[in-house]
Design a protein around this motif. Structure first.
Motif, PDB file in Angstrom:
ATOM      1  N   GLY A  66      80.564  63.767  77.961  1.00  0.00           N
ATOM      2  CA  GLY A  66      80.701  63.319  79.342  1.00  0.00           C
ATOM      3  C   GLY A  66      80.231  61.913  79.629  1.00  0.00           C
ATOM      4  N   TYR A  67      79.745  61.211  78.593  1.00  0.00           N
ATOM      5  CA  TYR A  67      79.283  59.841  78.788  1.00  0.00           C
ATOM      6  C   TYR A  67      80.425  58.855  78.559  1.00  0.00           C
ATOM      7  CZ  TYR A  67      74.629  61.889  78.638  1.00  0.00           C
ATOM      8  OH  TYR A  67      73.523  62.658  78.902  1.00  0.00           O
ATOM      9  N   HIS A  68      80.255  57.640  79.085  1.00  0.00           N
ATOM     10  CA  HIS A  68      81.193  56.546  78.846  1.00  0.00           C
ATOM     11  C   HIS A  68      80.551  55.627  77.813  1.00  0.00           C
ATOM     12  CE1 HIS A  68      84.168  53.512  79.328  1.00  0.00           C
ATOM     13  NE2 HIS A  68      83.429  52.686  80.044  1.00  0.00           N
ATOM     14  N   ALA A  69      80.927  55.798  76.557  1.00  0.00           N
ATOM     15  CA  ALA A  69      80.283  55.075  75.466  1.00  0.00           C
ATOM     16  C   ALA A  69      81.041  53.784  75.159  1.00  0.00           C
ATOM     17  CB  ALA A  69      80.217  55.947  74.218  1.00  0.00           C
ATOM     18  N   VAL A  70      80.295  52.716  74.949  1.00  0.00           N
ATOM     19  CA  VAL A  70      80.870  51.414  74.616  1.00  0.00           C
ATOM     20  C   VAL A  70      80.112  50.870  73.409  1.00  0.00           C
ATOM     21  CG1 VAL A  70      81.194  49.036  75.371  1.00  0.00           C
ATOM     22  CG2 VAL A  70      81.552  50.910  76.988  1.00  0.00           C
ATOM     23  N   ALA A  71      80.805  50.646  72.310  1.00  0.00           N
ATOM     24  CA  ALA A  71      80.207  50.065  71.112  1.00  0.00           C
ATOM     25  C   ALA A  71      80.651  48.615  70.995  1.00  0.00           C
ATOM     26  CB  ALA A  71      80.618  50.843  69.860  1.00  0.00           C
ATOM     27  N   LEU A  72      79.688  47.718  70.851  1.00  0.00           N
ATOM     28  CA  LEU A  72      79.974  46.287  70.822  1.00  0.00           C
ATOM     29  C   LEU A  72      79.868  45.727  69.409  1.00  0.00           C
ATOM     30  CD1 LEU A  72      77.748  45.154  73.846  1.00  0.00           C
ATOM     31  CD2 LEU A  72      80.187  45.745  73.898  1.00  0.00           C
ATOM     32  N   ASP A  73      80.710  44.742  69.113  1.00  0.00           N
ATOM     33  CA  ASP A  73      80.490  43.867  67.965  1.00  0.00           C
ATOM     34  C   ASP A  73      79.609  42.719  68.443  1.00  0.00           C
ATOM     35  OD1 ASP A  73      81.910  45.046  65.865  1.00  0.00           O
ATOM     36  OD2 ASP A  73      83.791  44.066  66.410  1.00  0.00           O
ATOM     37  N   ALA A  74      78.466  42.519  67.819  1.00  0.00           N
ATOM     38  CA  ALA A  74      77.622  41.382  68.185  1.00  0.00           C
ATOM     39  C   ALA A  74      78.361  40.089  67.869  1.00  0.00           C
ATOM     40  CB  ALA A  74      76.311  41.439  67.419  1.00  0.00           C
ATOM     41  N   ARG A  75      77.976  39.017  68.549  1.00  0.00           N
ATOM     42  CA  ARG A  75      78.585  37.720  68.258  1.00  0.00           C
ATOM     43  C   ARG A  75      78.497  37.432  66.755  1.00  0.00           C
ATOM     44  NH1 ARG A  75      76.107  32.702  70.742  1.00  0.00           N
ATOM     45  NH2 ARG A  75      76.699  33.738  72.686  1.00  0.00           N
ATOM     46  N   MET A  93      71.805  36.910  71.763  1.00  0.00           N
ATOM     47  CA  MET A  93      72.282  38.290  71.775  1.00  0.00           C
ATOM     48  C   MET A  93      71.971  38.955  73.125  1.00  0.00           C
ATOM     49  SD  MET A  93      73.478  38.896  68.614  1.00  0.00           S
ATOM     50  CE  MET A  93      73.341  38.217  66.946  1.00  0.00           C
ATOM     51  N   VAL A  94      70.788  38.677  73.657  1.00  0.00           N
ATOM     52  CA  VAL A  94      70.426  39.250  74.954  1.00  0.00           C
ATOM     53  C   VAL A  94      71.332  38.702  76.047  1.00  0.00           C
ATOM     54  CG1 VAL A  94      68.613  39.405  76.710  1.00  0.00           C
ATOM     55  CG2 VAL A  94      68.025  39.705  74.295  1.00  0.00           C
ATOM     56  N   ILE A 119      66.420  45.678  68.693  1.00  0.00           N
ATOM     57  CA  ILE A 119      65.550  44.585  69.123  1.00  0.00           C
ATOM     58  C   ILE A 119      66.138  43.906  70.355  1.00  0.00           C
ATOM     59  CG2 ILE A 119      64.628  42.332  68.463  1.00  0.00           C
ATOM     60  CD1 ILE A 119      64.539  43.375  65.572  1.00  0.00           C
ATOM     61  N   THR A 120      67.457  43.701  70.340  1.00  0.00           N
ATOM     62  CA  THR A 120      68.127  43.107  71.495  1.00  0.00           C
ATOM     63  C   THR A 120      67.890  43.952  72.740  1.00  0.00           C
ATOM     64  OG1 THR A 120      69.845  42.166  70.066  1.00  0.00           O
ATOM     65  CG2 THR A 120      70.363  42.355  72.413  1.00  0.00           C
ATOM     66  N   ALA A 121      68.063  45.263  72.620  1.00  0.00           N
ATOM     67  CA  ALA A 121      67.879  46.157  73.762  1.00  0.00           C
ATOM     68  C   ALA A 121      66.430  46.160  74.237  1.00  0.00           C
ATOM     69  CB  ALA A 121      68.312  47.569  73.386  1.00  0.00           C
ATOM     70  N   LEU A 122      65.487  46.215  73.296  1.00  0.00           N
ATOM     71  CA  LEU A 122      64.071  46.255  73.656  1.00  0.00           C
ATOM     72  C   LEU A 122      63.661  45.007  74.427  1.00  0.00           C
ATOM     73  CD1 LEU A 122      61.221  47.446  73.474  1.00  0.00           C
ATOM     74  CD2 LEU A 122      61.030  46.467  71.177  1.00  0.00           C
ATOM     75  N   VAL A 123      64.093  43.837  73.957  1.00  0.00           N
ATOM     76  CA  VAL A 123      63.738  42.588  74.635  1.00  0.00           C
ATOM     77  C   VAL A 123      64.451  42.486  75.985  1.00  0.00           C
ATOM     78  CG1 VAL A 123      63.957  40.068  74.507  1.00  0.00           C
ATOM     79  CG2 VAL A 123      63.116  41.364  72.538  1.00  0.00           C
ATOM     80  N   ALA A 124      65.721  42.880  76.019  1.00  0.00           N
ATOM     81  CA  ALA A 124      66.467  42.802  77.276  1.00  0.00           C
ATOM     82  C   ALA A 124      65.792  43.616  78.368  1.00  0.00           C
ATOM     83  CB  ALA A 124      67.905  43.283  77.065  1.00  0.00           C
ATOM     84  N   ILE A 125      65.307  44.811  78.016  1.00  0.00           N
ATOM     85  CA  ILE A 125      64.644  45.672  78.998  1.00  0.00           C
ATOM     86  C   ILE A 125      63.201  45.219  79.227  1.00  0.00           C
ATOM     87  CG2 ILE A 125      63.861  48.014  79.480  1.00  0.00           C
ATOM     88  CD1 ILE A 125      66.255  48.984  77.749  1.00  0.00           C
TER      89      ILE A 125
END
Length: 294
Positions: A66-75, A93-94, A119-125
């Protein structure tokens, strides 16, 4: 699709991305999506040297839940654009993540990140640059093991001249992940490599990524401060045989973030979702259903 410079060409069997976003500085960010677009957004971010395809199985599981999942390619990875200025810093990246989210969502997205993506997610939050409703860190923490990190770097730096065949690519992967066995479907490797004008196969990421500045001196301090600021539901997943995150690293993170949950996935190494996609998918969905229902 052929990319400029020495980027080479995608292999014919490589699947096209289903979405494109404009990242920081206009760098194109590619991604795939699963599930109901009106469901709770879950953004999946891979590790260094990987691509969005590392999350293929997880995306299907989340979409089915039931989630809307989005997988990204990093730059500089997969089908995302190589940075013209070779800026592959953590802050770049952030900034890309901020651009992909691009507007407040209701409710805020869930961030799931492995290694570099974590790491990107941790720093962004942790630095207040992105609002999120939950965080899943996959085999990454402020304290990592230098030997495991060095082994990843050695794997990524090998064979700059490329591979003569997909069989050689499979052999290199088998040498790095001997417990998982040699990839049986060579066509599936088309998602991980590109082919140059010289006819040789190279990994599907910009080799300049390895030369990006790293915050070795203050890495731990920055990430630890971010971990201490976390107040949202947080899950740390470690591969049971990982040589990158140790049990000491897990204890350190849980002291920094006491409310966090922890799952150890047996028979998985650093690439937890790839090694044990079944177990990882169950653990992630169980956590999300409790913390942020779809």
């Amino acid at each position: 699709m052929t990319r400029a410079g020495t980027a080479g060409s995608r292999l014919p069997d490589a699947p096209e991305p289903t979405r494109i976003w404009a990242g920081s500085g206009g760098v194109r960010i590619a991604g795939d999506v699963w599930g109901d677009p009106h469901g709770r957004l879950v953004i999946l971010m891979h590790g260094g040297g990987q691509t969005r395809h590392a999350w293929g199985g997880t995306g299907h599981v989340l979409g089915g839940a039931g989630y809307h999942a989005v997988a990204l390619d990093a730059r500089g990875h997969g089908d995302s654009q190589w940075a013209p200025d070779a800026d592959y810093s953590l802050d770049a990246m952030v900034r890309d993540l901020v651009c992909v989210i691009d507007a407040p969502t209701s409710p805020p997205p869930v961030l799931v990140g492995a290694s570099m993506g974590g790491i990107t997610a941790l720093v962004a939050i942790g630095e207040g640059r992105v609002e999120a409703s939950a965080l899943v860190l996959v085999d990454v923490a402020p304290r990592i093991e230098p030997d495991g990190s060095a082994r990843i770097q050695a794997f990524m730096r090998q064979r700059p001249e490329g591979f003569a065949s997909l069989e050689e690519v499979a052999e290199a992967i088998d040498a790095y992940r001997p417990r998982q066995g040699r990839p049986r479907n060579l066509e599936g490797l088309s998602k991980n490599v590109r082919i140059g004008a010289d006819g040789r196969y190279r990994w599907h990421w910009d080799p300049r990524y390895l030369g990006a500045p790293r915050e070795h001196d203050r890495r731990y301090e920055r990430l630890a401060a971010c971990a201490q600021r976390l107040s949202l539901p947080t899950l740390l997943v470690r591969g049971g045989s990982s040589d990158v995150v140790s049990e000491d690293g897990v204890r350190d993170f849980r002291e920094l973030c006491p409310h966090s949950e922890y799952v150890n996935v047996a028979e998985a190494g650093h690439m937890v979702a790839g090694d044990r996609n079944d177990a990882f998918g169950r653990a992630a969905v169980a956590f999300l259903r409790r913390a942020v229902p779809a």
